[in-house]
Scaffold this motif. Structure first.
Motif, short mmCIF file in Angstrom:
data_model
loop_
_atom_site.label_atom_id
_atom_site.label_comp_id
_atom_site.label_asym_id
_atom_site.label_seq_id
_atom_site.Cartn_x
_atom_site.Cartn_y
_atom_site.Cartn_z
N PHE A 1 -3.14 3.60 3.41
CA PHE A 1 -1.97 3.79 2.56
C PHE A 1 -0.77 4.18 3.42
O PHE A 1 -0.91 4.68 4.55
CB PHE A 1 -2.22 4.83 1.46
N LYS B 1 -3.36 9.31 -4.53
CA LYS B 1 -2.04 8.81 -4.93
C LYS B 1 -1.64 9.35 -6.30
O LYS B 1 -0.46 9.67 -6.54
CB LYS B 1 -2.05 7.28 -4.96
N ASP C 1 6.51 11.57 -4.49
CA ASP C 1 5.88 10.30 -4.85
C ASP C 1 6.18 9.30 -3.73
O ASP C 1 7.08 8.48 -3.83
CB ASP C 1 6.44 9.79 -6.19
N ILE D 1 3.47 7.67 -1.80
CA ILE D 1 2.22 7.04 -1.37
C ILE D 1 2.14 5.61 -1.91
O ILE D 1 2.26 5.39 -3.12
CB ILE D 1 0.99 7.84 -1.86
N ASN D 2 1.93 4.66 -1.01
CA ASN D 2 1.74 3.26 -1.39
C ASN D 2 0.49 2.73 -0.68
O ASN D 2 0.40 2.81 0.56
CB ASN D 2 2.95 2.41 -0.98
#
Length: 237
Positions: free
Chosen positions: A50, A143, A153, A155-156
């Protein structure tokens, strides 16, 4: 010169016990191969990646650079949070795993390259499908939970773990084990050969007497056997 003589003596001992050395080395290779192929349970590895990247909109270059530094600093914190009970307990509940949080944490390795915002989650398990499921579940739950835990926010998920037809276990390394077995077997066999030689105090040849620095007074010839004695007597007759 003395060292050369000692080396010659050593090689002489090894050549004398060469069959013992070869036999024990082959036995060690056979035992190692049998353990690697038939006894040791294979361990599979699954990996999910990630990216830590805060969403920014039309910020100045300085602000973006500052955000990049912040993301890199957060990675060290994320590495700890991923293996914490706050995440792993939810993974256990979701997958209905019959293990403790500590046991699951031992299966997981979290890593990232220096100055890289990509984080790798690696999971080891005797079941490849289970390793893949756990790896993806850890990334997904992390996530979902990180905005609640840290109010960010960023997290990918880049890539999920997948089952491949050519997936092979990462442990044991069969070839490495066999090579190590051969080396260990050779060392042990050489040690046994030298030990047997040094424990053998019997005198068999003139050189054994010379090694003791004793003078040779004379030699005793071989005694004729009964068959040879009768043969000689018949020839004389």
């Amino acid at each position: 010169m003395e060292e050369l003589i000692d080396l010659k003596k050593l090689f002489k001992i090894l050549r004398k016990r060469i069959y013992l050395i070869l036999s024990l080395t082959i036995v060690a290779i056979g035992i190692t191969a049998a353990l690697s192929y038939f006894v040791i349970t294979p361990i599979y590895q699954a990996q999910t990646q990630f990216l830590v990247n805060q969403k920014v909109n039309d910020q100045e270059a300085y602000a973006q650079a500052q955000q990049l530094e912040t993301d890199l600093q957060l990675i060290n914190t994320y590495n700890v949070i991923i293996k914490s009970p706050a995440i792993l307990n939810k993974v256990i509940d979701k997958l209905e795993l019959n293990i403790t949080t500590e046991m699951l944490a031992e299966q997981i390795t979290v890593s990232s390259e220096s100055n890289s915002k990509v984080v790798n989650i690696k999971v080891l398990d005797t079941d490849l499908e289970k390793a893949v499921t756990i790896s993806n579940a850890v990334a997904t739950i992390f996530k979902e939970e990180i905005p609640k835990l840290m109010n960010v926010d960023n997290i990918n998920i880049l890539s999920e773990a997948k089952i491949s037809k050519d997936s092979s276990p990462v442990k044991p390394n069969k070839l490495l084990n066999i090579v190590m077995g051969a080396v260990i077997g050779f060392v042990i066999s050489v040690g046994i050969a030298l030990l047997l030689e040094f424990l053998d105090t019997t005198i068999k040849t003139e050189s054994d007497i010379e090694d003791l620095a004793l003078p040779i007074m004379g030699l005793v010839g071989a005694f004729p056997t009964e068959k040879n004695y009768k043969s000689r007597k018949a020839r004389r007759t």
